[in-house]
Scaffold this motif. Structure first.
Motif, PDB file in Angstrom:
ATOM      1  N   GLU A  56     -17.760   6.303  -2.683  1.00 29.79           N
ATOM      2  CA  GLU A  56     -16.253   6.886  -2.920  1.00 29.79           C
ATOM      3  C   GLU A  56     -16.425   8.528  -2.825  1.00 29.79           C
ATOM      4  OE1 GLU A  56     -13.711   7.197  -6.885  1.00 29.79           O
ATOM      5  OE2 GLU A  56     -14.617   5.403  -6.505  1.00 29.79           O
ATOM      6  N   ARG A  57     -17.347   9.058  -3.134  1.00 24.03           N
ATOM      7  CA  ARG A  57     -17.395  10.668  -2.918  1.00 24.03           C
ATOM      8  C   ARG A  57     -17.406  10.812  -1.499  1.00 24.03           C
ATOM      9  NH1 ARG A  57     -21.158  11.226  -7.524  1.00 24.03           N
ATOM     10  NH2 ARG A  57     -22.791  11.230  -6.038  1.00 24.03           N
ATOM     11  N   GLN A  58     -18.268  10.105  -0.878  1.00 23.19           N
ATOM     12  CA  GLN A  58     -18.332  10.217   0.588  1.00 23.19           C
ATOM     13  C   GLN A  58     -17.072   9.954   1.357  1.00 23.19           C
ATOM     14  OE1 GLN A  58     -21.171   7.703   2.550  1.00 23.19           O
ATOM     15  NE2 GLN A  58     -21.442   8.921   4.410  1.00 23.19           N
ATOM     16  N   ARG A  59     -16.514   8.923   1.077  1.00 25.11           N
ATOM     17  CA  ARG A  59     -15.067   8.702   1.768  1.00 25.11           C
ATOM     18  C   ARG A  59     -14.148   9.768   1.447  1.00 25.11           C
ATOM     19  NH1 ARG A  59     -16.001   3.429  -0.103  1.00 25.11           N
ATOM     20  NH2 ARG A  59     -14.987   3.573  -2.007  1.00 25.11           N
ATOM     21  N   ASP A  60     -14.029  10.227   0.208  1.00 23.10           N
ATOM     22  CA  ASP A  60     -13.075  11.422  -0.203  1.00 23.10           C
ATOM     23  C   ASP A  60     -13.455  12.623   0.835  1.00 23.10           C
ATOM     24  OD1 ASP A  60     -11.791   9.655  -2.020  1.00 23.10           O
ATOM     25  OD2 ASP A  60     -12.791  10.530  -3.866  1.00 23.10           O
ATOM     26  N   GLY A  61     -14.885  13.005   0.785  1.00 28.09           N
ATOM     27  CA  GLY A  61     -15.504  14.164   1.491  1.00 28.09           C
ATOM     28  C   GLY A  61     -14.827  14.127   2.865  1.00 28.09           C
ATOM     29  N   ILE A  62     -15.144  12.945   3.519  1.00 29.64           N
ATOM     30  CA  ILE A  62     -14.731  12.657   4.913  1.00 29.64           C
ATOM     31  C   ILE A  62     -13.193  12.731   5.283  1.00 29.64           C
ATOM     32  CG2 ILE A  62     -14.620  10.796   6.712  1.00 29.64           C
ATOM     33  CD1 ILE A  62     -17.457   9.848   5.901  1.00 29.64           C
ATOM     34  N   ALA A  63     -12.447  12.298   4.420  1.00 28.10           N
ATOM     35  CA  ALA A  63     -11.061  12.231   4.399  1.00 28.10           C
ATOM     36  C   ALA A  63     -10.596  13.790   4.388  1.00 28.10           C
ATOM     37  CB  ALA A  63     -10.296  11.668   3.346  1.00 28.10           C
ATOM     38  N   LEU A  64     -11.271  14.637   3.269  1.00 30.82           N
ATOM     39  CA  LEU A  64     -10.742  16.023   3.517  1.00 30.82           C
ATOM     40  C   LEU A  64     -11.236  16.836   4.546  1.00 30.82           C
ATOM     41  CD1 LEU A  64      -9.630  18.335   1.414  1.00 30.82           C
ATOM     42  CD2 LEU A  64     -11.883  18.316   0.541  1.00 30.82           C
ATOM     43  N   ALA A  65     -12.524  16.465   5.051  1.00 31.03           N
ATOM     44  CA  ALA A  65     -12.828  17.228   6.081  1.00 31.03           C
ATOM     45  C   ALA A  65     -11.961  16.991   7.363  1.00 31.03           C
ATOM     46  CB  ALA A  65     -14.402  16.953   6.521  1.00 31.03           C
ATOM     47  N   GLN A  66     -11.710  15.762   7.654  1.00 28.57           N
ATOM     48  CA  GLN A  66     -10.557  15.422   8.661  1.00 28.57           C
ATOM     49  C   GLN A  66      -9.580  15.968   8.725  1.00 28.57           C
ATOM     50  OE1 GLN A  66     -11.098  11.210   8.439  1.00 28.57           O
ATOM     51  NE2 GLN A  66     -12.393  10.928  10.226  1.00 28.57           N
ATOM     52  N   GLN A  67      -8.757  16.294   7.195  1.00 23.63           N
ATOM     53  CA  GLN A  67      -7.754  16.923   7.145  1.00 23.63           C
ATOM     54  C   GLN A  67      -7.568  18.342   7.433  1.00 23.63           C
ATOM     55  OE1 GLN A  67      -6.582  16.475   2.916  1.00 23.63           O
ATOM     56  NE2 GLN A  67      -5.769  14.352   3.193  1.00 23.63           N
ATOM     57  N   LYS A  68      -8.998  18.910   7.311  1.00 23.04           N
ATOM     58  CA  LYS A  68      -9.179  20.231   7.936  1.00 23.04           C
ATOM     59  C   LYS A  68      -9.693  20.504   9.301  1.00 23.04           C
ATOM     60  CE  LYS A  68     -10.747  21.906   3.102  1.00 23.04           C
ATOM     61  NZ  LYS A  68     -12.022  22.167   2.414  1.00 23.04           N
ATOM     62  N   GLY A  69      -9.651  19.298   9.952  1.00 19.46           N
ATOM     63  CA  GLY A  69      -9.698  19.416  11.506  1.00 19.46           C
ATOM     64  C   GLY A  69     -11.215  19.310  11.783  1.00 19.46           C
ATOM     65  N   ILE A  70     -11.896  18.942  10.779  1.00 17.44           N
ATOM     66  CA  ILE A  70     -13.532  18.780  11.236  1.00 17.44           C
ATOM     67  C   ILE A  70     -13.872  17.593  11.985  1.00 17.44           C
ATOM     68  CG2 ILE A  70     -15.806  18.591  10.061  1.00 17.44           C
ATOM     69  CD1 ILE A  70     -14.860  20.546   7.924  1.00 17.44           C
ATOM     70  N   LYS A  71     -14.282  17.725  13.100  1.00 16.82           N
ATOM     71  CA  LYS A  71     -14.904  16.483  14.003  1.00 16.82           C
ATOM     72  C   LYS A  71     -15.985  15.948  13.766  1.00 16.82           C
ATOM     73  CE  LYS A  71     -11.280  17.026  16.965  1.00 16.82           C
ATOM     74  NZ  LYS A  71     -10.295  16.393  16.741  1.00 16.82           N
ATOM     75  N   PHE A  72     -16.079  14.708  13.655  1.00 16.01           N
ATOM     76  CA  PHE A  72     -17.530  13.898  13.156  1.00 16.01           C
ATOM     77  C   PHE A  72     -18.186  13.154  14.622  1.00 16.01           C
ATOM     78  CE2 PHE A  72     -15.576  14.212   9.373  1.00 16.01           C
ATOM     79  CZ  PHE A  72     -16.347  14.590   8.376  1.00 16.01           C
ATOM     80  N   GLY A  73     -19.278  12.824  14.553  1.00 17.84           N
ATOM     81  CA  GLY A  73     -19.965  12.439  15.639  1.00 17.84           C
ATOM     82  C   GLY A  73     -20.746  13.425  16.509  1.00 17.84           C
ATOM     83  N   ARG A  74     -21.331  12.886  17.416  1.00 18.34           N
ATOM     84  CA  ARG A  74     -22.124  13.738  18.500  1.00 18.34           C
ATOM     85  C   ARG A  74     -21.164  14.540  19.243  1.00 18.34           C
ATOM     86  NH1 ARG A  74     -25.797  11.639  23.285  1.00 18.34           N
ATOM     87  NH2 ARG A  74     -26.827  13.585  23.963  1.00 18.34           N
ATOM     88  N   LYS A  75     -21.746  15.957  19.472  1.00 15.18           N
ATOM     89  CA  LYS A  75     -21.065  16.854  20.142  1.00 15.18           C
ATOM     90  C   LYS A  75     -20.991  16.338  21.561  1.00 15.18           C
ATOM     91  CE  LYS A  75     -21.402  21.786  21.665  1.00 15.18           C
ATOM     92  NZ  LYS A  75     -22.098  22.991  21.484  1.00 15.18           N
ATOM     93  N   LYS A  76     -19.867  16.727  22.420  1.00 16.41           N
ATOM     94  CA  LYS A  76     -19.904  16.278  23.856  1.00 16.41           C
ATOM     95  C   LYS A  76     -20.701  17.124  24.736  1.00 16.41           C
ATOM     96  CE  LYS A  76     -15.696  15.683  25.683  1.00 16.41           C
ATOM     97  NZ  LYS A  76     -14.257  15.811  25.934  1.00 16.41           N
ATOM     98  N   ALA A  77     -21.446  16.365  25.823  1.00 17.07           N
ATOM     99  CA  ALA A  77     -22.326  16.722  26.610  1.00 17.07           C
ATOM    100  C   ALA A  77     -21.704  17.828  27.410  1.00 17.07           C
ATOM    101  CB  ALA A  77     -23.057  15.642  27.276  1.00 17.07           C
ATOM    102  N   LEU A  78     -20.426  17.849  27.852  1.00 21.81           N
ATOM    103  CA  LEU A  78     -19.801  18.914  28.706  1.00 21.81           C
ATOM    104  C   LEU A  78     -18.522  19.360  28.193  1.00 21.81           C
ATOM    105  CD1 LEU A  78     -19.871  16.120  31.680  1.00 21.81           C
ATOM    106  CD2 LEU A  78     -21.348  18.116  31.355  1.00 21.81           C
ATOM    107  N   THR A  79     -18.360  20.306  28.693  1.00 24.26           N
ATOM    108  CA  THR A  79     -17.112  21.264  28.152  1.00 24.26           C
ATOM    109  C   THR A  79     -15.857  20.671  29.126  1.00 24.26           C
ATOM    110  OG1 THR A  79     -17.368  22.989  29.646  1.00 24.26           O
ATOM    111  CG2 THR A  79     -18.231  23.216  27.529  1.00 24.26           C
ATOM    112  N   GLU A  80     -14.627  21.028  28.693  1.00 24.62           N
ATOM    113  CA  GLU A  80     -13.463  20.741  29.573  1.00 24.62           C
ATOM    114  C   GLU A  80     -13.680  21.107  31.084  1.00 24.62           C
ATOM    115  OE1 GLU A  80     -11.066  18.602  29.347  1.00 24.62           O
ATOM    116  OE2 GLU A  80     -11.786  17.917  27.434  1.00 24.62           O
ATOM    117  N   ALA A  81     -13.963  22.517  31.091  1.00 23.02           N
ATOM    118  CA  ALA A  81     -14.261  23.004  32.290  1.00 23.02           C
ATOM    119  C   ALA A  81     -15.479  22.137  33.222  1.00 23.02           C
ATOM    120  CB  ALA A  81     -14.823  24.663  32.329  1.00 23.02           C
ATOM    121  N   GLN A  82     -16.564  21.894  32.464  1.00 19.95           N
ATOM    122  CA  GLN A  82     -17.353  21.355  33.330  1.00 19.95           C
ATOM    123  C   GLN A  82     -16.899  19.865  33.773  1.00 19.95           C
ATOM    124  OE1 GLN A  82     -20.478  21.711  29.968  1.00 19.95           O
ATOM    125  NE2 GLN A  82     -21.605  22.913  31.484  1.00 19.95           N
ATOM    126  N   GLU A  83     -16.151  19.110  33.040  1.00 20.44           N
ATOM    127  CA  GLU A  83     -15.758  17.863  33.384  1.00 20.44           C
ATOM    128  C   GLU A  83     -14.910  18.164  34.446  1.00 20.44           C
ATOM    129  OE1 GLU A  83     -13.716  15.965  30.073  1.00 20.44           O
ATOM    130  OE2 GLU A  83     -15.683  15.412  29.091  1.00 20.44           O
TER     131      GLU A  83
END
Length: 189
Positions: free
Chosen positions: A123-150
């Motif tokens: 329950e605490r983890q779900r609450d923490g994830i929801a709060l982080a997402q509201q603050k714009g924090i992205k989850f998961g692996r960082k993209k290998a390329l920038t937009e410019a590289q793509e």
């Protein structure tokens, strides 16, 4: 019936002697021992070997509860496995023995607490994830390329005819990352 011992210390510099002496006095005919962190039972091969070896009617003996499990949840999993196999657990320093009614009660209570702890943690983890997402924090692996590289990959593929393998080597990425970059703009691979 066989009495099996398990001893563990967290680091190579620590000694197993005190535990081994207690296990010998408890009548252990076989002892599994290791020098590893106790964070997760799955990462301790000697504990896994001991749990795999014990048979119905056997007793698994440890000097202290924290030698076999570092969390209530881990302890509950191990106790459940031992219970299913018909194996008793005896903890020397705490005086717990699941072959007695009191010991079984104690482990059932620990199991209930473990389930409660897991529910609260989730329950605490779900609450923490929801709060982080509201603050714009992205989850998961960082993209290998920038937009410019793509964009550069798409241009090199379309205008210069670079192969997927050449692009992967040039940008030090996997072929699948190249394909994702190409698909981002609808360019055929």
């Amino acid at each position: 019936m066989e009495v099996i011992g398990y001893a563990r210390v967290s680091s190579v510099g620590q000694s197993l002697d005190v535990q081994l002496e207690k296990l010998a006095k408890a009548g252990c005919t076989r002892v599994y021992k290791e020098k590893r962190s106790g964070r997760q039972a799955e990462t301790r091969p000697e504990l896994q070997s001991a749990l795999g070896y014990v048979r119905e009617g056997d007793v698994l003996v440890v000097s202290r509860l924290d030698r076999v499990a570092r969390s209530v949840l881990d302890l509950a999993k191990i106790a459940d496995l031992l219970n299913k196999k018909g194996v008793s657990l005896r903890v020397l320093d705490q005086g717990l023995d699941t072959s007695t009614s009191e010991g079984k009660l104690m482990f059932n209570l620990l199991g209930a607490f473990a389930e409660f702890e897991a529910d609260i943690r989730a329950e605490r983890q779900r609450d923490g994830i929801a709060l982080a997402q509201q603050k714009g924090i992205k989850f998961g692996r960082k993209k290998a390329l920038t937009e410019a590289q793509e964009m550069r990959i798409r241009k090199m593929r379309a205008e210069d005819g670079f192969s997927v393998e050449q692009l992967a080597e040039r940008f030090s990425i996997s072929r699948s990352s190249v394909y994702r970059a190409l698909q981002a703009d609808g360019v055929a691979a």
